[in-house]
Scaffold this active site. Structure first.
Site, PDB file in Angstrom:
ATOM      1  N   GLU A   1    -100.024  10.246  45.067  1.00  0.00           N
ATOM      2  CA  GLU A   1    -100.550   9.253  45.711  1.00  0.00           C
ATOM      3  C   GLU A   1     -99.802   8.164  46.886  1.00  0.00           C
ATOM      4  O   GLU A   1    -100.345   7.213  47.605  1.00  0.00           O
ATOM      5  CB  GLU A   1    -101.516   8.381  45.047  1.00  0.00           C
ATOM      6  CG  GLU A   1    -102.898   8.809  44.597  1.00  0.00           C
ATOM      7  CD  GLU A   1    -104.017   8.264  44.238  1.00  0.00           C
ATOM      8  OE1 GLU A   1    -103.772   7.188  43.813  1.00  0.00           O
ATOM      9  OE2 GLU A   1    -104.787   8.865  43.903  1.00  0.00           O
TER      10      GLU A   1
ATOM     11  N   GLU B   1    -107.072  15.102  40.708  1.00  0.00           N
ATOM     12  CA  GLU B   1    -106.832  14.078  39.699  1.00  0.00           C
ATOM     13  C   GLU B   1    -108.380  14.241  39.488  1.00  0.00           C
ATOM     14  O   GLU B   1    -109.092  13.107  40.322  1.00  0.00           O
ATOM     15  CB  GLU B   1    -106.596  13.398  40.300  1.00  0.00           C
ATOM     16  CG  GLU B   1    -104.892  12.857  39.017  1.00  0.00           C
ATOM     17  CD  GLU B   1    -104.344  11.628  39.752  1.00  0.00           C
ATOM     18  OE1 GLU B   1    -105.460  10.222  39.742  1.00  0.00           O
ATOM     19  OE2 GLU B   1    -103.048  11.422  40.766  1.00  0.00           O
TER      20      GLU B   1
END
Ligand code: GLA
Length: 584
Positions: free
Chosen positions: A156, A232
């Site tokens: 991220e 995710e």
């Protein structure tokens, strides 16, 4: 075999392949239980296991790199292969994951190395780290006959930075150490994050747990071709101390998974099995208030912390069965663990065993724990005072919790999460002033990653700087010494912290246990030298998971470090986990 990214699909040896993956962090699950958890993933219909690599677990001190025992990543990947499954590896270097410091070793920051950026000292450390992983990862890639099909770059990153040269260097290092499988990035499906967090040569994937169509549309706008993947798929959430236990709706999670699979997307379920933040490994958040993560990483995942299938497991299995074969095998829940008590047979005040826990150093001003090479747990800061009249002790910043004692008597607590900086001392305070400081877990997300721990800045009394400190970082890896000392210690009348207490118990079964901590205040527990982690009456968590493999049939040795006060003098085991109250 080969694995590639095609125009529409992942291609396994040239044929379209949908990744149905589940996250299991090998470092959060006892190694003797890896195979069981992986098998249950296959039985839910998954074909792949994803794991992060926690750099700081392998490298607790500069120059060390441990791949043994529970850190034997190669053995974990071999267990994945043995189950006929594929693997996705996410070596960071930054991983977030509610893991202390987001996986970055605390020692990195001592020489001023940059964090998550193209900075020479940081990049040199990252280079060495990935080279140390190379012998594990390189031969286990699919084109060498191993299970690894994808490797992720950073984590991220678009939520943190936008430095493309940093990402390009990470790609170059991965290629140089022999990573040949496709490289991916993960970002939340927000325009600037997707833009900032990747490169044209990397395959973008998204992290989200709901509104699958909308999120996949956003991802598609940033990547017109190639397989869609939610790498995710958040099917639960983590808990902070002082908050509630998070549960997510089984129906809504199953529905979002269904939407995702109906679109033809690939998925990695985060988490399939969360496991436990054993020892001092939990991370924390701080977006204005410091919030340390609890010991359990159950995550309300389909397989619970003890490896039992939940209602969510069966609901997700049903959804997956619409799109892929799930097979006939179905996992059974383990028999209910026994409930019993054992007396806490001995107690030792912390003050009486300081000699067993390390060496003092002296300082004019407050040192950080990092500057002493002490990267987790506790330290004692000691000085002598002599003040006439009323007195206020002030510390610029406490990371993260300091219990204050004058001549061994408890004065109170300075807590980071309360933004405490000052505490009154008794009038005419004179004698030994102790601050027992706990690092409650390093921030794992955002700009505070890498910050040092301990007492930060200046200490003063009534505005006068307080100088001349002795500091004892508590070496709790030496808990066996405390356990030994407890064998000849006196029986407790009360357990007034800070104190170690010991119990011995038999466990004539091989299964797991749940330790009930509801009668205790705040502290840490070890069984047979294995650190189960922290407990705290603040909740929500009220039991600690004890993995069966750390237990033996007779003579189990429990040591508890109670910082506050325990009501009662028994150790109590209960048949089920109690992760605390929920929001409802
Ligand atoms: C993000 C991170 C993960 C984890 C989850 C929340 O997606 O990439 O490491 O922190 O949030 O559990």
């Amino acid at each position: 075999m080969t694995f590639a990214i095609g125009d529409h699909d992942f291609l396994l040896h040239g044929k379209p392949f949908r990744i149905l993956s589940g996250s299991i962090h090998y470092f959060r699950v006892h190694q003797d239980q890896w195979a069981d958890r992986i098998r249950k993933a296959r039985q839910m219909g998954l074909n792949t296991i994803e794991t992060y690599v926690a750099w700081n677990a392998h490298a607790p001190r500069e120059g060390e790199f441990d791949l043994s025992g529970n850190l034997d990543l190669g053995a974990f990947l071999d267990a994945v292969a043995a189950e006929g499954m594929y693997a996705i590896v996410r070596p960071g270097p930054y991983i977030c994951a509610e893991w202390t410091n987001g996986g970055l070793p605390a020692w990195l920051f001592g020489d001023g190395a940059g964090v998550r950026q193209d900075e020479p000292r940081y990049m040199a450390h990252v280079d060495r780290y990935l080279q140390q992983l190379a012998p594990v990862l390189e031969p286990r890639q699919i084109d060498r006959g191993g299970p690894i099909i994808l490797v992720q770059i950073e984590n991220e990153y678009g939520a943190y930075g936008s430095e493309k040269s940093y990402l390009r260097k990470l790609v170059a290092i991965n290629r140089r150490i022999g990573i040949t499988v496709p490289l991916i990035t993960v970002d939340q499906p927000v325009d600037d994050m997707l833009e900032n967090g990747s490169l044209p040569e990397l395959h973008r994937t998204g992290s989200f747990g709901s509104r699958s169509h909308e999120r996949l549309d956003t991802l598609r706008r940033h990547q017109p071709t190639g397989p869609l993947m939610c790498s995710e798929f958040w099917d639960g959430w983590f808990d902070d101390w002082g908050s509630h236990h998070h549960l997510t709706s089984v129906d809504e999670t199953a529905h979002s998974l269904d939407e995702l699979l109906e679109r033809g997307a690939s998925v990695n379920i985060y988490m399939f099995h969360g496991g436990t933040n054993f020892g001092f490994t939990n991370g924390a958040n701080d977006k204005g208030t410091y919030l340390p993560i609890v010991t359990s990483y159950d995550y309300d995942a389909p397989l619970d912390e003890a490896g039992n299938p939940t209602e969510k497991y069966w609901a997700m299995r049903d959804v997956i069965s619409k799109y892929a074969p799930v097979g006939d095998e179905k996992p059974q829940a383990a028999p209910e663990p026994p409930s019993f008590t054992a007396p806490l047979r001995s107690v030792l005040p912390l003050w009486s065993v300081l000699d067993l826990l390390g060496d003092w150093t002296t300082h004019d001003d407050l040192p950080t724990l990092d500057s002493l090479g002490h990267y987790e747990g506790f330290a004692l800061y000691r000085t002598t005072i002599d003040v006439a009249g009323p007195a206020i002790l002030r510390i610029d910043e406490v990371r993260d919790r300091a219990q204050v004692f004058l001549e061994g008597d408890s004065i109170g607590v300075l807590a980071r999460d309360h933004h405490d900086t000052a505490i009154p001392l008794p009038a005419d305070a004179k004698g030994t002033l102790d601050l027992l400081v706990e690092d409650q877990g390093r921030v794992d997300y955002g700009p505070r990653i890498g910050e040092p721990k301990g007492l930060i800045g200046e200490a003063s009394i009534n505005g006068e700087p307080l100088r001349g400190w002795s500091v004892l970082p508590l070496d709790l890896s030496a808990i066996d010494r405390v356990s030994h000392a407890l064998e000849s210690a006196g029986a407790p009348s009360v357990i007034a912290g800070p104190a170690f207490a010991g119990a011995t118990f038999d466990h004539p079964g091989s299964g797991d246990l749940y330790l009930d901590t509801s009668a205790w205040g705040k502290g840490v527990v070890w069984i047979n030298g294995f650190c189960l982690g922290r407990y705290w009456s603040r909740g929500p968590q009220r039991t600690l998971y004890v993995p069966g493999p750390v237990l033996r049939e007779t003579g189990n040795q429990l040591v508890v470090l109670e910082l506050q006060a325990a009501s009662g003098s028994d150790v109590s085991f209960v048949p089920a986990a109690d992760l605390g109250h929920t929001e409802a």
